[in-house]
Design a protein around this motif. Sequence first.
Motif, short mmCIF file in Angstrom:
data_model
loop_
_atom_site.label_atom_id
_atom_site.label_comp_id
_atom_site.label_asym_id
_atom_site.label_seq_id
_atom_site.Cartn_x
_atom_site.Cartn_y
_atom_site.Cartn_z
N SER A 479 -26.57 -1.72 -8.67
CA SER A 479 -25.57 -2.32 -7.78
C SER A 479 -25.03 -3.64 -8.31
CB SER A 479 -26.15 -2.52 -6.39
OG SER A 479 -27.28 -3.36 -6.43
N GLU A 480 -25.64 -4.16 -9.36
CA GLU A 480 -25.19 -5.43 -9.93
C GLU A 480 -24.06 -5.28 -10.93
OE1 GLU A 480 -26.54 -8.11 -8.56
OE2 GLU A 480 -27.78 -6.74 -7.39
N THR A 481 -23.68 -4.05 -11.24
CA THR A 481 -22.68 -3.83 -12.29
C THR A 481 -21.34 -3.42 -11.70
OG1 THR A 481 -22.07 -2.45 -14.18
CG2 THR A 481 -23.54 -1.47 -12.57
N ASN A 482 -20.25 -3.82 -12.36
CA ASN A 482 -18.90 -3.44 -11.93
C ASN A 482 -18.62 -1.96 -12.14
OD1 ASN A 482 -18.31 -6.11 -11.23
ND2 ASN A 482 -17.56 -6.59 -13.29
N ALA A 483 -19.43 -1.29 -12.94
CA ALA A 483 -19.21 0.12 -13.25
C ALA A 483 -19.78 1.05 -12.19
CB ALA A 483 -19.83 0.46 -14.61
N LEU A 484 -20.42 0.50 -11.16
CA LEU A 484 -21.19 1.32 -10.23
C LEU A 484 -20.36 2.42 -9.56
CD1 LEU A 484 -23.77 1.93 -8.62
CD2 LEU A 484 -23.03 0.22 -6.95
N ASP A 485 -19.30 2.05 -8.88
CA ASP A 485 -18.60 3.01 -8.02
C ASP A 485 -17.96 4.16 -8.80
OD1 ASP A 485 -19.34 1.63 -5.78
OD2 ASP A 485 -17.45 0.54 -5.57
N GLU A 486 -17.26 3.84 -9.88
CA GLU A 486 -16.52 4.88 -10.59
C GLU A 486 -17.34 5.61 -11.63
OE1 GLU A 486 -12.26 5.56 -12.96
OE2 GLU A 486 -12.81 3.56 -12.21
N TYR A 487 -18.20 4.90 -12.34
CA TYR A 487 -18.83 5.50 -13.51
C TYR A 487 -20.31 5.83 -13.33
CZ TYR A 487 -14.52 3.94 -15.66
OH TYR A 487 -13.20 3.75 -15.95
N ILE A 488 -20.96 5.27 -12.32
CA ILE A 488 -22.39 5.53 -12.12
C ILE A 488 -22.59 6.33 -10.83
CG2 ILE A 488 -24.67 4.50 -11.85
CD1 ILE A 488 -23.68 2.15 -13.54
N ALA A 489 -22.18 5.77 -9.70
CA ALA A 489 -22.29 6.50 -8.43
C ALA A 489 -21.22 7.58 -8.32
CB ALA A 489 -22.18 5.53 -7.26
N THR A 490 -20.15 7.46 -9.08
CA THR A 490 -19.05 8.45 -9.14
C THR A 490 -18.55 8.83 -7.74
OG1 THR A 490 -20.63 10.31 -9.30
CG2 THR A 490 -19.78 9.43 -11.34
N GLN A 491 -17.95 7.85 -7.07
CA GLN A 491 -17.44 8.08 -5.72
C GLN A 491 -16.36 9.17 -5.72
OE1 GLN A 491 -16.17 4.32 -4.09
NE2 GLN A 491 -18.26 3.71 -3.55
N HIS A 492 -16.31 9.94 -4.61
CA HIS A 492 -15.33 11.03 -4.50
C HIS A 492 -15.06 11.28 -3.02
CE1 HIS A 492 -18.16 14.07 -2.92
NE2 HIS A 492 -19.06 13.37 -3.57
N ASN A 493 -14.07 12.13 -2.74
CA ASN A 493 -13.77 12.49 -1.35
C ASN A 493 -13.70 14.00 -1.16
OD1 ASN A 493 -11.43 13.05 -2.69
ND2 ASN A 493 -10.13 11.65 -1.52
N ARG A 494 -14.49 14.72 -1.92
CA ARG A 494 -14.49 16.19 -1.85
C ARG A 494 -15.42 16.68 -0.74
NH1 ARG A 494 -11.99 18.12 -6.34
NH2 ARG A 494 -11.79 16.68 -8.09
N ASN A 495 -15.15 17.90 -0.28
CA ASN A 495 -16.10 18.58 0.59
C ASN A 495 -16.25 20.03 0.11
OD1 ASN A 495 -14.36 20.48 2.17
ND2 ASN A 495 -13.42 18.56 2.86
N ALA A 496 -17.19 20.74 0.70
CA ALA A 496 -17.58 22.05 0.19
C ALA A 496 -16.91 23.22 0.91
CB ALA A 496 -19.11 22.21 0.28
N GLU A 497 -15.93 22.96 1.76
CA GLU A 497 -15.36 24.02 2.58
C GLU A 497 -14.74 25.13 1.73
OE1 GLU A 497 -12.49 24.67 6.49
OE2 GLU A 497 -12.57 22.70 5.50
#
Length: 554
Positions: A479-497
């Motif tokens: 959580s200390e890095t600027n790369a967290l959201d896009e490149y490590i946690a890989t945030q998305h808004n998909r669902n499985a429907e």
Amino acid sequence: MKQYSAKRSIQILAHILKQYGIDKVIISPGSRNAPLAIHFSEIDAFQCYSIVDERSAAFVGLGIAKSIRKPVAITCTSGSAATNYYPAVVEAFYHNVPLLILTADRPVDFVDIFDGQTIRQKNLYQQHSYGDFELLEDAEEGADDHNFETVKKAVELCIEKSGPVHINIPLAEPLYNLVDELPFFPRVEPSIRKKNYEMPSTLIADWNISKRILILAGTLAPNPELETQLAQLVKNHTVVVLTETNSNLAHEKFFAHIDRYVTDFSETDYYTYAPDLLITIGQNVVSKRVKQFLRKARPTKHWHIDEHWQPDTYNALTQKIETKPQVFFAQLLKSVNLEPRPFFNLWDVLKDKKDAKHEQFLKKAPYSDFYLFYQLSKHIPENYKIHFSNSSAIRYAQLFDFQKHDVYCNRGTSGIDGCTSTAMGFAMMEDDPTILITGDISFFYDINGLWNRYIPPYTRIVIFNNGEGNIFKIIPGASETNALDEYIATQHNRNAESVAKTFGFDYTKVEEEITLDRVLPNFFKPNPKPKILEVMTAGCNNADVLKQYFSELK
């Protein structure tokens, strides 16, 4: 009329597999392995399953092998198809799941001349298999004798080591020549050696003089005999038994939630709760906290009991005991002192304190991943067998009571890549229903795990979709890095429907607590199709809820 492959190498292969009772074959489509597909599918003794994606197919085979507890054969065409097996091969290697890998190949002299779908397949899995073999083509001198002995050796090694073994099969064209009768082959005489174990008297002496005995159980298949033996050891408070969710061991005097108890240990606690004799059973341990505790505790003696692996996980290993745990404890119980030890009461006081704080937190836990796992632990019917995906799922599972279920997780390499495929392979074999509990990243990574027409309608999947790899907001550092959201946690808004619809699953989406509480009991009712329940928690500050939980355990 039956039509068999005319390739004698394939006829010999099938004959020997049949002799050893290896009757499940996962086939991925291709031309070079067509002789295997034709031959196995025509013999009544084999049950064949068509799985297109080789990476998924290998994990499906792994799941089947976990269910039936004997080798499963997987076969594919040549080239990159064989390399797609590798993630499951590595998992099988470190988790001791018997996979017999049958890769079709171009003729040997085709390698490295830039012929199509031709790579260096011989010894492809050498770093992570228990044996690598190659058959001769039918026209080569002595091919029948060589192939007979090679297949026999490979199969017995797969059984003995309970792990992956590779047979590479060069096949020249024509590939589709058929025969309607099979030649006679001699009966196979098994030569697997039975292992005997005799406990050294020194171990009995060490046990009897030890005042603080701790048994830590890692990943284990369900084992009622072992569970009964360990129950005898705790009956009089002789030892402390720490178990994990996927240890598949349950007893009221076992300590089943390690992370609750050791989460805030100080340097003094490392000494206070340290064993002088540590006994470890099973394989990979999930809890990082218990690893840290035992590495700092540095027990005087550490025995590890396992047929296959003897890792020095805690930098204290003094005795390698190469046998099954139930074999060891059967001998131990006949000879050792089972008197009460104050060490048990020390841990029991700690347990009561932490369990009380756990119950207090449950009363106010908000809708979140944590809340979902609490509800699942209460609502999953007892006859369900549970597969947890890796990353957050198995860690949340550690905190709750799933002991009434058989529990599985791919902890050989702890990867997310084949969790769905493994669970579906397992479900294919079971009369009781299987439920997969998985995070969103793990689920979407292995979508082809649902490209499988053999999934029973009583199969269930629960996805907790927090919109990212939330584990990286839980573990320290990321959580200390600027790369967290896009490149490590890989945030998305998909669902499985749409995925559920594509593969023929019923689908329900939940976005808040009231709906979850209403939907969950009905989710397990019979249905003509398997079901997916997707629980959306992206806006719930899941990492903060979990951190608050551990903070309030102190």
